[in-house]
Every structure is written in structure tokens, then in C-alpha cells.
Design a protein around this motif. Structure first.
Motif, PDB file in Angstrom:
ATOM      1  N   LEU A  61      -8.625   7.234  10.331  1.00 13.19           N
ATOM      2  CA  LEU A  61      -8.827   6.615   9.026  1.00 13.19           C
ATOM      3  C   LEU A  61     -10.309   6.647   8.628  1.00 13.19           C
ATOM      4  O   LEU A  61     -11.198   6.414   9.454  1.00 13.19           O
ATOM      5  CB  LEU A  61      -8.346   5.167   9.038  1.00 13.19           C
ATOM      6  CG  LEU A  61      -6.829   4.960   9.182  1.00 13.19           C
ATOM      7  CD1 LEU A  61      -6.525   3.489   9.445  1.00 13.19           C
ATOM      8  CD2 LEU A  61      -6.097   5.441   7.940  1.00 13.19           C
ATOM      9  N   PHE A  62     -10.552   6.935   7.389  1.00 10.41           N
ATOM     10  CA  PHE A  62     -11.903   6.881   6.825  1.00 10.41           C
ATOM     11  C   PHE A  62     -12.198   5.424   6.464  1.00 10.41           C
ATOM     12  O   PHE A  62     -11.447   4.803   5.711  1.00 10.41           O
ATOM     13  CB  PHE A  62     -11.951   7.777   5.576  1.00 10.41           C
ATOM     14  CG  PHE A  62     -13.226   7.688   4.782  1.00 10.41           C
ATOM     15  CD1 PHE A  62     -14.262   8.576   5.006  1.00 10.41           C
ATOM     16  CD2 PHE A  62     -13.371   6.740   3.776  1.00 10.41           C
ATOM     17  CE1 PHE A  62     -15.437   8.516   4.255  1.00 10.41           C
ATOM     18  CE2 PHE A  62     -14.537   6.660   3.019  1.00 10.41           C
ATOM     19  CZ  PHE A  62     -15.560   7.555   3.263  1.00 10.41           C
TER      20      PHE A  62
ATOM     21  N   ALA B  26       0.809  -1.213   0.000  1.00 12.06           N
ATOM     22  CA  ALA B  26       0.000   0.000   0.000  1.00 12.06           C
ATOM     23  C   ALA B  26       0.850   1.275   0.000  1.00 12.06           C
ATOM     24  O   ALA B  26       0.307   2.380   0.041  1.00 12.06           O
ATOM     25  CB  ALA B  26      -0.939   0.003   1.203  1.00 12.06           C
ATOM     26  N   GLN B  27       2.171   1.132  -0.052  1.00 15.76           N
ATOM     27  CA  GLN B  27       3.062   2.285  -0.101  1.00 15.76           C
ATOM     28  C   GLN B  27       2.709   3.175  -1.298  1.00 15.76           C
ATOM     29  O   GLN B  27       2.612   2.706  -2.439  1.00 15.76           O
ATOM     30  CB  GLN B  27       4.507   1.828  -0.244  1.00 15.76           C
ATOM     31  CG  GLN B  27       5.519   2.946  -0.419  1.00 15.76           C
ATOM     32  CD  GLN B  27       5.830   3.635   0.902  1.00 15.76           C
ATOM     33  OE1 GLN B  27       6.118   2.986   1.894  1.00 15.76           O
ATOM     34  NE2 GLN B  27       5.765   4.953   0.898  1.00 15.76           N
ATOM     35  N   GLY B  28       2.476   4.438  -1.030  1.00 21.61           N
ATOM     36  CA  GLY B  28       2.201   5.397  -2.095  1.00 21.61           C
ATOM     37  C   GLY B  28       0.741   5.520  -2.490  1.00 21.61           C
ATOM     38  O   GLY B  28       0.416   6.265  -3.420  1.00 21.61           O
TER      39      GLY B  28
ATOM     40  N   ILE C 225      -7.184   2.183   0.179  1.00 28.04           N
ATOM     41  CA  ILE C 225      -7.155   0.764  -0.160  1.00 28.04           C
ATOM     42  C   ILE C 225      -8.593   0.273  -0.245  1.00 28.04           C
ATOM     43  O   ILE C 225      -9.500   0.814   0.399  1.00 28.04           O
ATOM     44  CB  ILE C 225      -6.368  -0.083   0.868  1.00 28.04           C
ATOM     45  CG1 ILE C 225      -7.014   0.006   2.254  1.00 28.04           C
ATOM     46  CG2 ILE C 225      -4.908   0.330   0.908  1.00 28.04           C
ATOM     47  CD1 ILE C 225      -6.516  -1.052   3.223  1.00 28.04           C
ATOM     48  N   CYS C 226      -8.799  -0.753  -1.062  1.00 28.62           N
ATOM     49  CA  CYS C 226     -10.119  -1.350  -1.232  1.00 28.62           C
ATOM     50  C   CYS C 226      -9.984  -2.836  -0.916  1.00 28.62           C
ATOM     51  O   CYS C 226      -9.137  -3.523  -1.501  1.00 28.62           O
ATOM     52  CB  CYS C 226     -10.598  -1.137  -2.665  1.00 28.62           C
ATOM     53  SG  CYS C 226     -12.262  -1.742  -3.004  1.00 28.62           S
ATOM     54  N   VAL C 227     -10.789  -3.332   0.023  1.00 32.62           N
ATOM     55  CA  VAL C 227     -10.589  -4.686   0.552  1.00 32.62           C
ATOM     56  C   VAL C 227     -11.901  -5.463   0.563  1.00 32.62           C
ATOM     57  O   VAL C 227     -12.986  -4.898   0.411  1.00 32.62           O
ATOM     58  CB  VAL C 227     -10.007  -4.634   1.978  1.00 32.62           C
ATOM     59  CG1 VAL C 227      -8.617  -4.011   1.962  1.00 32.62           C
ATOM     60  CG2 VAL C 227     -10.926  -3.864   2.921  1.00 32.62           C
ATOM     61  N   PHE C 228     -11.761  -6.785   0.813  1.00 39.24           N
ATOM     62  CA  PHE C 228     -12.926  -7.678   0.813  1.00 39.24           C
ATOM     63  C   PHE C 228     -13.023  -8.402   2.150  1.00 39.24           C
ATOM     64  O   PHE C 228     -12.292  -8.084   3.102  1.00 39.24           O
ATOM     65  CB  PHE C 228     -12.824  -8.640  -0.374  1.00 39.24           C
ATOM     66  CG  PHE C 228     -14.117  -9.312  -0.741  1.00 39.24           C
ATOM     67  CD1 PHE C 228     -15.300  -8.601  -0.805  1.00 39.24           C
ATOM     68  CD2 PHE C 228     -14.148 -10.668  -1.038  1.00 39.24           C
ATOM     69  CE1 PHE C 228     -16.492  -9.218  -1.145  1.00 39.24           C
ATOM     70  CE2 PHE C 228     -15.323 -11.300  -1.382  1.00 39.24           C
ATOM     71  CZ  PHE C 228     -16.499 -10.577  -1.436  1.00 39.24           C
TER      72      PHE C 228
ATOM     73  N   GLY D  82       0.859   6.223   4.712  1.00 41.14           N
ATOM     74  CA  GLY D  82       0.142   7.334   4.115  1.00 41.14           C
ATOM     75  C   GLY D  82      -1.272   7.040   3.671  1.00 41.14           C
ATOM     76  O   GLY D  82      -1.954   7.912   3.125  1.00 41.14           O
ATOM     77  N   VAL D  83      -1.742   5.818   3.897  1.00 46.04           N
ATOM     78  CA  VAL D  83      -3.123   5.473   3.542  1.00 46.04           C
ATOM     79  C   VAL D  83      -4.072   6.196   4.493  1.00 46.04           C
ATOM     80  O   VAL D  83      -3.857   6.221   5.710  1.00 46.04           O
ATOM     81  CB  VAL D  83      -3.349   3.954   3.637  1.00 46.04           C
ATOM     82  CG1 VAL D  83      -4.828   3.606   3.458  1.00 46.04           C
ATOM     83  CG2 VAL D  83      -2.505   3.233   2.594  1.00 46.04           C
TER      84      VAL D  83
END
Length: 332
Positions: free
Chosen positions: A96-97, A46-48, A52-55, A72-73
Motif C-alpha cells: 500500500l502507498f 471504501a469498496q470501489g 482513501i484520505c484519513v485524519f 481494491g484500495v
């Protein structure tokens, strides 16, 4: 805006890209797809990325969330309704959102629950294999007429309600239990206590979220309270069921049939091709030895309509985060 999509399969890429092209265009930013699940060992990917989108089987516990934040996420987009795999308290502390897809095509899961019941009850999966081998004998394929049977729905939210409507339309008596009763459910069934539902139901179908209160809702005690020979169906979350207790109930014939689309330890198995591997999960392998057990690999959600809706809502959540506006699907 750059988003890393974890546990990405070809269909995830297809429907996310189609939704972006259809409505969101360049506003959705750039997507990068990773087929690996998110956990402590893969968080570095997830660097940069901004989001993120997860399941369902991606792990977002405290160490992973802290690692993501350090990289930075700032946003986590869940392509599912449940969020039991997220440490929400830690996410909030880190600012975090986190947003989910609270409801998507409840009929998709409800119809899969029906498919499991019909398949296991009439043993069409076994009949299919027999006929392909030229065996047209009916011995061992005896089912029961569902019309007039009693179906218990545990969790009468949108999916539970959709399931109740299906069974009501088939002429079944429908019972429901939910600590937060649905007024709409009363049109198709009767709300009762959990004990009464277990005692009266020929089929018990689970449609509730996994929380500390519902973890192992189906256990030694609740299985003992079920009607002898009843069928248990789980299309919600694997952790609702104590699998060891279910195996004992199957062996004693207290539980007549089991149909599951989810499994407590599924993260090591589901959404992968392990056909050439040795599966070393002894509990799962024991389950597979029972002729009255039917397992599918978490496909209840898997319809084109549901995937379209998941993608649309996920991109809408990303848009709200990017714009800094209130998101109705935010968790916490």
C-alpha cells in the motif's frame, strides 16, 4: 482515480475542493466524503475506491488495512503529520502507498500552544464568563508575568522551534530537549537533558511525535521530576501523557496547571457534537472538574492557512501516486 475521504467535515470538503479546482483540476479524480471515522466497522465504505484520505483518529491497524487491500484500495493519504495510527509494517507488506503531510503551518500549532498558556495563566476564560454575569471581581484570577519565566520545549522540530521562537520573543528563557537536536534551536534557546528541562521549567510544552519510545513520556516519574507548580502543555499527541498520573499530580499540587489540545482517548470524543449526550469517559470527566485545567478539542492545526497547505500537499501526494513517481512524503 476515486478517493474516499473519511472523518470529513465541511471544512475538509471546502479546502480539498478548492485546492483541486485551483491547481489540480480533473487530474485529482473524484472525491466522495464520509463523515464517519475509518475503522473495522466502516472499512466497507471504501469498496470501489482507489485511495482513501484519513485524519488523526482514523484507525488503520492490520485488520483494517487488510480489508482495504481486499476491497481494491491501493493508496492511503494522511491529512496529518503523525502516522502512529497506521500499522506501517503491514501496509508495506500489502504494497500500500502511504503518504502524509509532514509539516504544515507549524506556526498554527505553536500559536495555539501560546493561546493555551496565556488563557490558563491569566484565566481569561474564567474572566470572560464572570464579566458576562456582571461580576468584575479579580479574586481568583491572579496570573504570573511570563517575561522572565523558563519554558521547556520537548521536541525541537518545526513546531517546537516555532513555539520556542514565540516564547523567546516574549522574554522567556527557553530550554529544549530532543534526541535529534536542531541547530536552528540554538539561536533561540539552550539544549539540555530531559531531566534538567523538567527540573528548571515553569512551563513544559510537548512537541514530539508519538512513538513506542515517547508513549507516556509524561508519567509518574517525569511529573515528580518537574518543578512543583509548573504548567504542562500538550498540543502534539494524547498518548504522550499518562492521564491518570497527571490527575494524581494535579490533586497533589505537584502539577500547577494543565493545558491540552489532545487526549489519549480522544477518538471517542473529539470532532463530534456531544453536547446532548452523556460522556461516559470517567477520566476525561475527572479532568474537567479541575479549575486549573484547560482542554480544547484538537484545534491547534485549525487555521485557514494550515488547511490550505494540508489540502495542497495531500493532493500532491495523490498526484504522485497516480503518476507512479517517487513521493517525498511517503511513509516507510
Amino acid at each position: 482515480m476515486k478517493t474516499a475521504v473519511f472523518s470529513a467535515r465541511p471544512y475538509d470538503r471546502r479546502f480539498l475542493e478548492e485546492a483541486r479546482d485551483r491547481h489540480h483540476g480533473g487530474h485529482a479524480g473524484e472525491f466522495t466524503y464520509f463523515d464517519v471515522a475509518l475503522d473495522a466497522s466502516t472499512a466497507g465504505l471504501a469498496q470501489g475506491f482507489d485511495a482513501i484520505c484519513v485524519f488523526v483518529n482514523d484507525r488503520l491497524d492490520a485488520p483494517v488495512l487488510q480489508a482495504l487491500h481486499a476491497l481494491g484500495v491501493r493508496a492511503i493519504l494522511l491529512r496529518c503529520a503523525g502516522f502512529n495510527n497506521v500499522d506501517v509494517a503491514v501496509a508495506q507488506q500489502l504494497g500500500l502507498f502511504v503518504a502524509r503531510v509532514p509539516a504544515y503551518s507549524p506556526e498554527a500549532v505553536a500559536e495555539h500552544a501560546l493561546a493555551l498558556v496565556m488563557t490558563l495563566n491569566r484565566q481569561t476564560h474564567r474572566a470572560y464568563n464572570r464579566v458576562r454575569e456582571g461580576n468584575f471581581m479579580l479574586d481568583g484570577l491572579l496570573g504570573r508575568t511570563l517575561h522572565g519565566r523558563t519554558v521547556g520545549i520537548i521536541g525541537t522540530g518545526k513546531i517546537g522551534l516555532a513555539t520556542a521562537r514565540i516564547f523567546n520573543g516574549m522574554g522567556c528563557t527557553v530550554l529544549g530537549f530532543d534526541p535529534y537536536p536542531s541547530a536552528a534551536f540554538e539561536a533561540v534557546g539552550s539544549s539540555v537533558s530531559l531531566d534538567e528541562l523538567l527540573a528548571r521549567s515553569d512551563i513544559v510544552s510537548l512537541h514530539c511525535p508519538l512513538t513506542p519510545q515517547t508513549h507516556h513520556l509524561v508519567n509518574e516519574a517525569s511529573l515528580h521530576r518537574m518543578k512543583p507548580g509548573a504548567m504542562l502543555v500538550n498540543t502534539s499527541r494524547g498518548g504522550l501523557v499518562d492521564t491518570d498520573a497527571v490527575i494524581r499530580a494535579l490533586k497533589s499540587r505537584q502539577l500547577g496547571h494543565l493545558a491540552i489540545d489532545v487526549y489519549e482517548q480522544e477518538s471517542a470524543l473529539f470532532f463530534q457534537d456531544l453536547s446532548g449526550e452523556i460522556i461516559d469517559d470517567d477520566v476525561f470527566q475527572r479532568l474537567m472538574t479541575f479549575p486549573n485545567v484547560l482542554v480544547t478539542g484538537h484545534q491547534g492545526f485549525f487555521t485557514a492557512e494550515a488547511l490550505e497547505e494540508i489540502s495542497e500537499i495531500t493532493l500532491g501526494n495523490l498526484r504522485d501516486f497516480s503518476a507512479g513517481v517517487d513521493c517525498p512524503n511517503r511513509v516507510g
